[in-house]
Design a protein around this motif. Sequence first.
Motif, PDB file in Angstrom:
ATOM      1  N   THR A   6       0.842  -1.192   0.000  1.00 55.45           N
ATOM      2  CA  THR A   6       0.000   0.000   0.000  1.00 55.45           C
ATOM      3  C   THR A   6       0.882   1.248   0.000  1.00 55.45           C
ATOM      4  OG1 THR A   6      -1.697  -1.174   1.179  1.00 55.45           O
ATOM      5  CG2 THR A   6      -1.766   1.224   1.335  1.00 55.45           C
ATOM      6  N   ASN A 153      -4.565   0.820  -2.168  1.00 57.02           N
ATOM      7  CA  ASN A 153      -4.535  -0.342  -1.289  1.00 57.02           C
ATOM      8  C   ASN A 153      -4.966  -1.563  -2.087  1.00 57.02           C
ATOM      9  OD1 ASN A 153      -5.185  -2.407   0.553  1.00 57.02           O
ATOM     10  ND2 ASN A 153      -5.558  -0.914   2.193  1.00 57.02           N
ATOM     11  N   ASP A 155      -4.752  -4.797  -1.317  1.00 57.26           N
ATOM     12  CA  ASP A 155      -5.446  -5.828  -0.554  1.00 57.26           C
ATOM     13  C   ASP A 155      -6.949  -5.552  -0.510  1.00 57.26           C
ATOM     14  OD1 ASP A 155      -5.523  -8.154   0.839  1.00 57.26           O
ATOM     15  OD2 ASP A 155      -5.310  -7.170   2.800  1.00 57.26           O
ATOM     16  N   GLU A 156      -7.284  -4.292  -0.282  1.00 59.18           N
ATOM     17  CA  GLU A 156      -8.711  -3.942  -0.215  1.00 59.18           C
ATOM     18  C   GLU A 156      -9.264  -3.505  -1.567  1.00 59.18           C
ATOM     19  OE1 GLU A 156      -9.118  -1.124   2.930  1.00 59.18           O
ATOM     20  OE2 GLU A 156      -8.623  -2.648   4.451  1.00 59.18           O
ATOM     21  N   GLN A 157      -8.415  -3.481  -2.569  1.00 56.95           N
ATOM     22  CA  GLN A 157      -8.788  -3.046  -3.926  1.00 56.95           C
ATOM     23  C   GLN A 157      -9.456  -1.678  -3.898  1.00 56.95           C
ATOM     24  OE1 GLN A 157      -9.806  -7.611  -4.995  1.00 56.95           O
ATOM     25  NE2 GLN A 157     -10.641  -6.125  -6.426  1.00 56.95           N
ATOM     26  N   SER A 158      -8.778  -0.753  -3.220  1.00 53.86           N
ATOM     27  CA  SER A 158      -9.373   0.573  -3.095  1.00 53.86           C
ATOM     28  C   SER A 158      -8.386   1.689  -3.414  1.00 53.86           C
ATOM     29  CB  SER A 158      -9.909   0.762  -1.672  1.00 53.86           C
ATOM     30  OG  SER A 158      -8.829   0.797  -0.765  1.00 53.86           O
ATOM     31  N   THR A 166     -13.627   6.983  -1.315  1.00 52.38           N
ATOM     32  CA  THR A 166     -13.012   5.723  -1.711  1.00 52.38           C
ATOM     33  C   THR A 166     -13.604   5.183  -3.005  1.00 52.38           C
ATOM     34  OG1 THR A 166     -12.693   5.195   0.609  1.00 52.38           O
ATOM     35  CG2 THR A 166     -12.555   3.351  -0.924  1.00 52.38           C
ATOM     36  N   VAL A 168     -13.594   1.700  -5.333  1.00 52.02           N
ATOM     37  CA  VAL A 168     -13.186   0.298  -5.301  1.00 52.02           C
ATOM     38  C   VAL A 168     -12.964  -0.163  -6.735  1.00 52.02           C
ATOM     39  CG1 VAL A 168     -13.971  -2.033  -4.722  1.00 52.02           C
ATOM     40  CG2 VAL A 168     -14.357  -0.136  -3.137  1.00 52.02           C
ATOM     41  N   GLU A 170     -11.977  -3.469  -9.541  1.00 53.45           N
ATOM     42  CA  GLU A 170     -12.059  -4.916  -9.745  1.00 53.45           C
ATOM     43  C   GLU A 170     -10.684  -5.455 -10.134  1.00 53.45           C
ATOM     44  OE1 GLU A 170     -15.131  -6.826 -10.191  1.00 53.45           O
ATOM     45  OE2 GLU A 170     -16.129  -5.095  -9.258  1.00 53.45           O
ATOM     46  N   LYS A 173      -8.463 -12.499  -8.918  1.00 50.86           N
ATOM     47  CA  LYS A 173      -7.772 -12.917  -7.716  1.00 50.86           C
ATOM     48  C   LYS A 173      -6.332 -13.353  -7.994  1.00 50.86           C
ATOM     49  CE  LYS A 173      -8.281 -15.842  -3.661  1.00 50.86           C
ATOM     50  NZ  LYS A 173      -6.946 -16.390  -3.797  1.00 50.86           N
ATOM     51  N   LYS A 176      -4.086 -10.410  -8.332  1.00 54.92           N
ATOM     52  CA  LYS A 176      -3.885  -9.747  -7.050  1.00 54.92           C
ATOM     53  C   LYS A 176      -2.871 -10.537  -6.209  1.00 54.92           C
ATOM     54  CE  LYS A 176      -6.718  -8.617  -3.036  1.00 54.92           C
ATOM     55  NZ  LYS A 176      -8.123  -8.382  -2.639  1.00 54.92           N
TER      56      LYS A 176
END
Lengths: 213, 463
Positions: A6, A153, A155-158, A166, A168, A170, A173, A176
């Motif tokens: 991040t 981020n 991990d949180e896809q944000s 925020t 988000v 796509e 997986k 990622k």
Amino acid sequence: MEKFQTFTGVVAPLNRANIDTDAIIPKQFLKSIHRTGFGPNLFDEWRYLDHGEPGQDCSNRPLNQDFVLNQNRYKSASILLTRENFGCGSSREHAPWALSDYGFKTIIAESFADIFYNNCFKNGILPITLDEENILSLFKKTESKPGFALMVNLDEQSLIDPSGSTLVFELEKFRKDALLNGLDEIGLTLSHAAVIRVFETNYQKKYPWLFTT
Amino acid sequence: MSGKTLFDKLWKSHLVRENGDGTSLLYIDRQLIHEVTSPQAFDGMRLTNRSLWRTEANVAVPDHNIPTKDRDKGIEDPISKLQVDTLDKNCDSFQIKEFKMSDPNQGIVHVIGPEQGLTLPGMAIVCGDSHTSTHGALGALAFGIGTSEVEHVLATQCLIQQKSKNMLIKVDGKLKQGITAKDLILFIIGKIGTAGGTGYAIEFGGNAIKALSMEGRMTVCNMTIEAGARAGLIAVDQTTLDYVNGKPFSPKGELWEKAREYWKTLQSDEDAAFDKTIEINANDINPMVTWGTSPELVVDVEGEIPFSANRKFQPALDYMGLEMGVPIKDILLDKIFIGSCTNSRIEDLREAAKVVEGKKIADSIKLAMVVPGSGPVKDQAEKEGLDKIFLNAGFEWREPGCSMCLAMNADRLESGERCASTSNRNFEGRQGQGGRTHLVSPAMAAAAAIKGYFVNVTTNWNN
Ligand code: SF4
């Protein structure tokens, strides 16, 4: 490959569609036999007023002041914001190498060309796809607020902007995981070596003409 | 359950395992290697102390940096030379078969693969080069990869891939006299756009595709990447089998019979389901000319540069030094390039030669060059006397290589120069910094050389 962490970075806007890999790193720099050192020549033909050649000291070259990366407010950018079909054209991995060497860790676009998109993940770059509306709104924010930065981020896809709003995004997986864990893909495939050998033996029986040269 | 597409069949025959996360491990039959995208992959192999999985699956050739004249003097540019020498060294040390610069069979990687029978129907073929899509014309699954993936294939003979979706572009009807595969694919790209095929493998079908020669099919599949799709495909038929038969590395005797039986199955089932189908009428197509800095910015030679209210084409027009509403036939040219993996095969050269025979290039043309795609193409052309036709008309006749398609060697446009080119990309700076590229068919490039501006080759243009 290093793990993707991040980070918060300044956003540079490149408001053009169909930016091809020839524009990202012109062909003369493809003559290098190394993976590093492409950063000073990223977007070479747009960034400098003279013609660039490999091995040249770029620090004294005349800059095109109109080009966005040459503007002071974007000097430290690590996020590139752009339009659709970014990275179209050739398969050269020199394009992500140049972006990463320059300091870009994330590229946000409406869409990416397939081979380039794939190549980003092999080099620790996170390409993020957002719809046109969100892209246009990010362009507005970037251009109106000097120093506009986003927190990425994975991990949180944000994506979080300074006001806390925020977005988000796509992401498949497996892509990622590869970035988060900094996977050695070749090592991973070689862990299936036995399966590949069995496949190959059967395959050879079925298609023997493929094993004569 | 509906039937399978050709792409589905090829995918399945190469599927080693499904990884359970949406990706699959795919077996690769052939890796083609050139000097530009491979050095870092070989470095990676050495750093990790890995050895090749299957040496014979790899074949290399230098093409991008190779000089197209005075080749006996070697490569003048030291950086280009280092890159080609590095390929030679890597191939020697890993014992990979290489057609070196001095080899009579050297040529552009996508020309020599099919020509030598090193790319065959049913194969999965990769190369660190986006125009690997060319080989799909033989009914093979062929796509371009990056350097990390080149290394992956060297070490494992496999790639981790996510399956693309299926698109069918069905071209029915008949191409008019003088209209080529190049016009067809430019027309298609103009219609679906440079991102139209992103995420898809595109199969080309229909009467007009079946009627194409192998050379024409390769031109179509070659530029599939310009429509955004990594892979283009054409079903195997008698034209394919006749082409492959007797090539130096294609199977012989009993193996040929066996292979042929299998290759005949390499077609989409009648009831195969495609995620997207686009229908094109071949009768509609005229000679095509690109006017901008993306292959989708293309019009019919009888047309003019389109008007756009939101001025989104302005950067392209500025770069090209053109304005909205200018008729294509008013565009004056400086240089002519006939070559590249799109249009440097024997049939392309024959078409161009037919146009220039007995004529002279216009005084205003500074340079017109023909660069054959490979040594064998060059030899064949010389046997047929095509070289004389070009030379007599004022063209230069060069040695095989990528040449001015991307100008990594000495062949390039100067800033502001305008070129009619049979290559595949008209990106800014592609043929030299500031150079302006118009993509056309070989016949159109040849006629433009004679006139100095664009004409419609399907008409009585030389009156
Ligand atoms: S001819 Fe042009 S497009 Fe084809 S491989 Fe060479 S550089 Fe690439």
